[in-house]
Design a protein around this motif. Structure first.
Motif, short mmCIF file in Angstrom:
data_model
loop_
_atom_site.label_atom_id
_atom_site.label_comp_id
_atom_site.label_asym_id
_atom_site.label_seq_id
_atom_site.Cartn_x
_atom_site.Cartn_y
_atom_site.Cartn_z
N HIS A 159 -14.73 -27.14 29.38
CA HIS A 159 -15.10 -26.46 28.10
C HIS A 159 -14.52 -27.43 26.96
O HIS A 159 -15.22 -27.91 25.96
CB HIS A 159 -14.52 -25.24 27.92
N ARG A 162 -16.31 -30.72 26.72
CA ARG A 162 -17.61 -30.48 26.01
C ARG A 162 -17.54 -30.47 24.47
O ARG A 162 -18.39 -30.91 23.65
CB ARG A 162 -18.28 -29.27 26.73
N LYS A 163 -16.46 -29.57 24.22
CA LYS A 163 -16.26 -29.68 22.46
C LYS A 163 -16.18 -31.05 22.14
O LYS A 163 -16.55 -31.24 21.10
CB LYS A 163 -14.93 -28.79 22.41
#
Length: 237
Positions: A159, A162-163
């Motif tokens: 996560h 991906r940010k």
């Protein structure tokens, strides 16, 4: 424009002085996203720190007319006894950001770093990953012409990675990036040209794929029983 003029950088070691760069002259392609590759110890992170103004060459200089970030993910610049919030506030002050603008930056850093209540705890209590998250959040909270990225995309879970990718994609619309990473897909996705560091100097390639091809070839040779690794450049003190 970023130009290296007669740049020399070395470190003292028990075996003598290790030279990373020896009278390097180079002009980085303007407006391009650049991937930097090289063997471990070639000076990739050191070069970013010098360009970001947090390390200094033995001689020579970096000349630029652009606003360059500190290396994203670099956690060594924090004051350990201060909280994440206090460190962020201090950096805001250095950049002349106060009042409501400061609050917006602080909120953005806290939201991006995703470290919860640790934002109000001493940075000395953070894990290395948490420090890198905070450092990356601080970097993207300010507007720079050129962002320096040092392996931050390898920090954290899927996560958070991906940010990082998403914010780089957004920032690329108005800024350029110089990226050090061992993940070849990330370099191919985010970079236009490549720079390969070796033997006290560097080579600039028109495409990042050319630099990756050389890097992978050198890695294969060094891992082969018949390959001969390039020795470090050393000067006896």
């Amino acid at each position: 424009m970023i130009r290296l003029e007669s740049l020399t950088k070395s470190y003292r070691t028990p075996r003598g002085r290790k030279v990373l760069f020896q009278n390097v002259n180079a002009i980085f392609p303007e407006g391009k996203n650049i991937g930097i590759l090289g063997r471990n110890g070639a000076g990739k992170s050191t070069l970013l720190r010098i360009m970001g103004g947090i390390d200094y060459p033995d001689s020579g200089r970096v000349v630029t007319n652009q606003k360059i970030s500190w290396p994203m993910g670099l956690a060594g610049g924090f004051q350990g006894s201060m909280t994440g919030r206090e460190n962020a506030a201090f950096i805001c002050g250095i950049h002349g950001i106060w009042g409501s603008a400061k609050r917006r930056v602080m909120d953005k850093v806290q939201d991006f770093a995703e470290i919860g209540n640790y934002f109000d705890m001493p940075v000395s209590s953070y894990s290395s990953g948490m420090r890198s998250r905070l450092a990356f959040g601080l970097s993207i909270a300010f507007d720079f012409d050129v962002y320096l990225v040092d392996e931050v995309m390898s920090v954290g879970d899927a996560h958070f990675k991906r940010k990082c990718e998403d914010v780089i994609t957004e920032k690329r619309k108005s800024s350029s990036f110089i990226i050090v990473a061992h993940a070849m897909p990330a370099l191919r996705k985010n970079c236009d040209v490549g720079i390969y560091l070796e033997s006290g100097g560097l080579t600039i390639f028109d495409t990042v794929d050319e630099a990756i091809k050389l890097y992978q070839g050198e890695q294969a040779k060094s891992q082969s029983p018949k390959g001969v690794a390039t020795p470090a450049v050393e000067l006896k003190s």
